[in-house]
Scaffold this active site. Structure first.
Site, PDB file in Angstrom:
ATOM      1  NE  ARG A 114     -11.504 -39.189  17.361  1.00 17.04           N
ATOM      2  CZ  ARG A 114     -11.834 -38.334  16.425  1.00 17.04           C
ATOM      3  NH1 ARG A 114     -12.478 -37.236  16.715  1.00 17.04           N
ATOM      4  NH2 ARG A 114     -11.549 -38.574  15.165  1.00 17.04           N
ATOM      5  CG  ASN A 119      -2.955 -38.276  28.014  1.00  8.29           C
ATOM      6  OD1 ASN A 119      -2.925 -39.291  27.312  1.00  8.29           O
ATOM      7  ND2 ASN A 119      -2.492 -37.113  27.583  1.00  8.29           N
ATOM      8  CG  HIS A 166       2.145 -34.857  26.544  1.00  3.77           C
ATOM      9  ND1 HIS A 166       1.442 -34.806  25.348  1.00  3.77           N
ATOM     10  CD2 HIS A 166       3.130 -33.937  26.455  1.00  3.77           C
ATOM     11  CE1 HIS A 166       1.988 -33.873  24.579  1.00  3.77           C
ATOM     12  NE2 HIS A 166       3.004 -33.332  25.234  1.00  3.77           N
TER      13      HIS A 166
HETATM   14  C1  GRF Z   1       2.901 -42.318  23.262  1.00 10.73           C
HETATM   15  O1  GRF Z   1       4.137 -41.766  22.920  1.00 10.73           O
HETATM   16  C2  GRF Z   1       2.200 -41.420  24.233  1.00 10.73           C
HETATM   17  O2  GRF Z   1       3.062 -40.667  25.001  1.00 10.73           O
HETATM   18  C3  GRF Z   1       1.393 -40.518  23.368  1.00 10.73           C
HETATM   19  O3  GRF Z   1       1.014 -41.289  22.282  1.00 10.73           O
HETATM   20  C4  GRF Z   1       1.966 -42.326  22.077  1.00 10.73           C
HETATM   21  C5  GRF Z   1       1.200 -43.611  21.947  1.00 10.73           C
HETATM   22  O4  GRF Z   1       1.986 -44.640  21.447  1.00 10.73           O
HETATM   23  N1  GRF Z   1       0.300 -39.957  24.132  1.00 10.73           N
HETATM   24  P1  GRF Z   1       1.423 -46.105  21.428  1.00 10.73           P
HETATM   25  O5  GRF Z   1       0.151 -46.119  20.587  1.00 10.73           O
HETATM   26  O6  GRF Z   1       1.137 -46.548  22.842  1.00 10.73           O
HETATM   27  O7  GRF Z   1       2.478 -46.957  20.798  1.00 10.73           O
END
Ligand code: GRF
Length: 205
Positions: A94, A110, A112
């Site tokens: 979100r 965060n 990414h």
């Molecule tokens: C990860 O690949 C991260 O880069 C992205 O969302 C995914 C989360 O995976 N923002 P998880 O829930 O930690 O397994």
């Protein structure tokens, strides 16, 4: 003894990054304490992971609120009550409003799964795969009000080779995340991060 650096993790899904933080704090590889999981999905596997690890969770249903600001005010109260030093988004699906972004400017990060600013938004690994780039990777960045637009803290490149499939690429990306993300949090915990506008530096201590 100095008190441990206090982190809250926001996640909506599997929580494999969350699990990495649980393991890293338990083993002492990361000197920090996870004081709260925040999730917008009651049924997400990450919620169960928190229960198993004995970590408090704050789970909310976005549909029960008229606007994002309303539930973010409640989250902010939970964070303040626990004196959270750093908010760590790990697959939290979100966008945030200024209610949280302004309170945690420079203290909210965060991860990414691409080399930003390439391939922001959803399905970044697949976007890079479909585009046919030879190098993609991961980015840890500060959070602002945009979608994956905050200042970059750290990046790691991941090559896409001829023999790769989308699945093998996903595995490599996730493995890289599990190295870099705890590392970045430890830099924050040690006070090594300096932010000047969009320039973020890691001070050597
Ligand atoms: C990860 O690949 C991260 O880069 C992205 O969302 C995914 C989360 O995976 N923002 P998880 O829930 O930690 O397994």
């Amino acid at each position: 003894m100095a008190s441990l650096f206090r982190i809250a993790i926001f996640a909506s899904g599997q929580g494999s990054n969350f699990q990495t933080f649980v393991d890293a704090t338990q083993s002492g590889r990361l000197e920090a304490e996870i004081v709260l999981l925040v999730s917008d999905k009651a049924k997400a596997p990450v919620v169960e992971r928190a229960q198993r690890a004995g970590i408090d969770s704050y789970v909310f249903d976005p549909k029960a609120y008229a606007k994002r600001e309303d539930y973010e005010l409640e989250i902010a109260a939970e964070l303040e009550r626990r004196q959270v030093d750093l908010v760590v988004l790990a697959g939290y699906m979100r966008l945030l409003t200024s209610v949280l972004v302004d309170r945690y400017t420079g203290r909210m990060i965060n991860i990414h799964p691409s080399l930003l600013p390439a391939f922001p938004g959803k399905d970044a690994i697949e976007q890079a795969w479909e585009y046919g780039v030879k190098t993609t990777g991961i980015t840890v960045h500060l959070v602002d009000g945009g979608m994956d637009t905050g200042a970059v803290i750290a990046q790691k490149a991941v090559e896409i080779r001829n023999e790769d499939s989308l699945e093998s690429l996903e595995e490599k990306i996730h493995a890289a995340e599990k190295e870099l993300y705890p590392q970045v949090v430890s830099w924050f915990a040690k006070g090594m991060i300096r932010v000047e506008g969009r320039k973020v530096s890691v001070l050597q201590k």
